[in-house]
Scaffold this motif. Structure first.
Motif, short mmCIF file in Angstrom:
data_model
loop_
_atom_site.label_atom_id
_atom_site.label_comp_id
_atom_site.label_asym_id
_atom_site.label_seq_id
_atom_site.Cartn_x
_atom_site.Cartn_y
_atom_site.Cartn_z
N SER A 2 36.04 -32.22 7.41
CA SER A 2 34.66 -32.12 7.87
C SER A 2 34.66 -31.93 9.38
CB SER A 2 33.88 -33.39 7.51
OG SER A 2 34.47 -34.53 8.11
N PHE A 3 33.55 -31.40 9.91
CA PHE A 3 33.49 -31.22 11.37
C PHE A 3 33.20 -32.57 12.05
CE2 PHE A 3 29.21 -29.84 9.82
CZ PHE A 3 28.44 -30.83 10.38
N PRO A 4 33.75 -32.78 13.24
CA PRO A 4 33.62 -34.07 13.91
C PRO A 4 32.39 -34.20 14.79
CG PRO A 4 35.18 -32.72 15.11
CD PRO A 4 34.73 -31.91 13.92
N PHE A 5 31.73 -33.08 15.10
CA PHE A 5 30.54 -33.15 15.94
C PHE A 5 29.66 -31.94 15.66
CE2 PHE A 5 34.21 -31.74 18.61
CZ PHE A 5 33.91 -30.39 18.69
N LEU A 33 35.87 -25.10 12.55
CA LEU A 33 34.70 -25.91 12.25
C LEU A 33 33.98 -26.30 13.53
CD1 LEU A 33 36.04 -28.37 9.50
CD2 LEU A 33 34.91 -26.17 9.18
N GLU A 34 34.77 -26.72 14.52
CA GLU A 34 34.19 -27.16 15.79
C GLU A 34 33.47 -26.02 16.50
OE1 GLU A 34 37.82 -30.39 16.46
OE2 GLU A 34 37.56 -28.73 17.86
N ALA A 35 34.10 -24.85 16.52
CA ALA A 35 33.49 -23.70 17.18
C ALA A 35 32.18 -23.30 16.50
CB ALA A 35 34.47 -22.53 17.19
N LEU A 36 32.20 -23.22 15.17
CA LEU A 36 30.99 -22.85 14.44
C LEU A 36 29.89 -23.88 14.63
CD1 LEU A 36 32.43 -21.42 11.09
CD2 LEU A 36 31.60 -20.15 13.08
N VAL A 54 36.78 -20.97 5.93
CA VAL A 54 35.80 -21.40 6.93
C VAL A 54 34.92 -20.24 7.37
CG1 VAL A 54 35.47 -22.44 9.20
CG2 VAL A 54 37.37 -23.20 7.76
N ILE A 55 35.54 -19.12 7.72
CA ILE A 55 34.80 -17.96 8.23
C ILE A 55 34.24 -17.14 7.07
CG2 ILE A 55 35.01 -15.77 9.47
CD1 ILE A 55 37.21 -17.06 11.16
N THR A 56 32.94 -16.84 7.15
CA THR A 56 32.34 -15.88 6.23
C THR A 56 32.39 -14.52 6.93
OG1 THR A 56 30.87 -17.61 5.37
CG2 THR A 56 30.29 -15.31 4.88
N ASP A 57 33.32 -13.68 6.51
CA ASP A 57 33.64 -12.45 7.23
C ASP A 57 32.41 -11.56 7.38
OD1 ASP A 57 35.36 -10.62 8.49
OD2 ASP A 57 35.62 -9.49 6.63
N GLY A 58 32.14 -11.17 8.65
CA GLY A 58 31.02 -10.31 8.94
C GLY A 58 29.71 -11.05 9.12
N ASN A 112 24.39 -18.09 12.61
CA ASN A 112 24.83 -18.17 11.20
C ASN A 112 25.91 -19.24 11.03
OD1 ASN A 112 23.10 -16.09 10.48
ND2 ASN A 112 24.65 -14.50 10.67
N GLY A 113 26.82 -19.29 12.01
CA GLY A 113 27.90 -20.27 11.94
C GLY A 113 27.37 -21.69 11.94
N ARG A 114 26.36 -21.95 12.76
CA ARG A 114 25.76 -23.29 12.80
C ARG A 114 25.20 -23.69 11.43
NH1 ARG A 114 24.92 -27.21 16.87
NH2 ARG A 114 22.66 -27.05 16.78
N LYS A 115 24.65 -22.73 10.72
CA LYS A 115 24.09 -23.01 9.39
C LYS A 115 25.21 -23.14 8.35
CE LYS A 115 19.96 -20.27 10.46
NZ LYS A 115 19.25 -18.99 10.18
N ASN A 116 26.15 -22.19 8.37
CA ASN A 116 27.18 -22.15 7.34
C ASN A 116 28.11 -23.36 7.38
OD1 ASN A 116 26.13 -19.72 6.52
ND2 ASN A 116 27.68 -18.46 7.52
N VAL A 117 28.38 -23.88 8.58
CA VAL A 117 29.34 -24.97 8.72
C VAL A 117 28.79 -26.28 8.17
CG1 VAL A 117 28.72 -25.90 11.01
CG2 VAL A 117 31.14 -25.78 10.31
#
Length: 381
Positions: free
Chosen positions: A189-192, A294-297, A315-319, A353-358
């Motif tokens: 899981s992401f830590p923050f 995870l942290e970056a997203l 982790v990455i949803t390509d595109g 999108n990353g903020r939502k997907n993570v």
């Protein structure tokens, strides 16, 4: 419920150390009796803050004593240290009588299932099976080490098969291990999750990870050389330390990237470093389940990564929130970085999108899976 984690030392600002501390803290804050047992902490402060509710015990074995000697002497010293380690660990577990003992498949795996403390024994793998405990480095040394590594791998399988459960990070990891023991897939899981994400407007990229062979800095430097030729105003900040630092510095000089490829020490303010960045780049040769993505997203930073075994593709949803590129293909890595540099609107969309997907890797979603596993083992269901 009493749960004991076994780990060599929480001293590096790396993924496995953070994962163990984050899980221990969450469980302790939710009413579980948590103990972390290390063998070589040796008075050093933990790399990440521990909850006051987590009990921490260091057995002070210091396995570094074996290094710097001839091979026969190293074998003798290792066996001596292992004897001390097993004796101390056995005494501790027999006294504490935990319900669950979690091994990260380190040195303790050779004896942990033989300790009759009444606990359920769980293995927890933080990388792919082939690269676990750096066996791949041993087998490339010479013929003797190749045969030794075959024995080590066989023995690892034999010991793991005696566990009550093995927790892996992806379905690919599960296929690698096969059916030697009941396996469960529970990702990290992401830590923050900061309230204010990156604006994705700064002309900065970022990579976080040890300066070693696994992280593929050779390929990243080849890619960044291409990026620098067309976008000299952009810089990439690398946060880490490790045995390849001098090699990386020499390559930076060779490629004339001194003002563009910046090496930084590990930082306690990594969230701010992400938020000041607009692209995360991962050039790893292999991963388990990369916390840094995870942290970056979570910080709203789109990612560009090699499609290496096995973590990035999970982790990455390509595109959508980043790009997966051909394995060790530096030219394609550079092309995708340049695409995001040239298209600020796309960068920002991918970051959002990353903020939502993570969120699918939120602790409130992941940690109950661990709780469910613990309860099922204790209740024999």
């Amino acid at each position: 419920m009493k749960i004991t984690y076994i780990y060599t030392a929480v001293v590096t600002k790396g993924g496995a150390d953070r994962v163990i501390v984050e899980k221990a803290n969450w469980l302790a804050e939710h009413g579980y009796e948590i103990t972390i047992v290390t063998d070589t902490q040796l008075g050093r402060e933990p790399a990440f803050p521990l909850s006051s509710k987590v009990r921490w015990i260091d057995l002070a074995i210091d396995f570094s004593k074996e290094y710097g000697h001839s091979f026969p002497v190293r074998i003798w010293m290792y066996c001596k240290l292992m004897h001390q380690y097993r004796k101390k660990m056995e005494a501790l577990l027999l006294q504490d009588r935990p319900d669950i003992v979690i091994s990260t498949l380190g040195r303790d795996i050779s004896f942990i299932t033989k300790i009759k403390d009444g606990s359920k024994k769980i293995g927890e793998a933080h990388t792919t099976k082939h690269f676990i405990r750096n066996f791949h480095l041993l087998e490339n040394k010479n013929l003797l080490f190749r045969y030794l590594t075959k024995f080590f791998r066989w023995n690892m399988d034999r010991q793991v098969s005696k566990l009550d459960a093995l927790v892996l990070l992806t379905q690919e990891h599960k296929r690698d291990w096969g059916e030697i023991v009941p396996t469960y897939v529970i990702p990290n899981s992401f830590p923050f999750y900061p309230e204010e994400p990156s604006s994705c407007e700064n002309k900065q990229a970022i990579i976080v990870g040890r300066f070693n062979n696994a992280k593929g800095y050779k390929y990243l430097l080849d890619a960044w050389k291409i990026v620098h030729e067309t976008h000299p105003e952009w810089v990439i900040n690398a946060y880490g330390s490790g045995e390849y630092e001098d090699i990386i510095r020499l390559k930076i000089i060779e490629y004339h990237l001194e003002d563009s490829f910046i090496l930084n020490n590990p930082t306690d303010h990594i969230i701010e470093a992400y938020k000041q960045s607009s692209i995360y780049v991962m050039s790893s040769r292999y991963e388990g389940f990369p916390m840094v993505l995870l942290e970056a997203l979570a910080c709203g930073v789109p990612c560009v990564a090699f499609d290496c075994p096995h973590g990035p593709r999970n982790v990455i949803t390509d595109g959508e929130d980043g790009f997966l590129v051909g394995y060790l293909n530096s030219k394609e890595l550079a092309d995708k970085i340049c695409l995001l540099i040239d298209d600020e609107k796309k960068r920002k969309e991918m970051g959002q999108n990353g903020r939502k997907n993570v969120l699918r890797y939120s602790p409130r979603i992941i940690m109950p899976q661990w709780v469910s596993l613990f309860e099922s083992l204790i209740n024999n269901t």
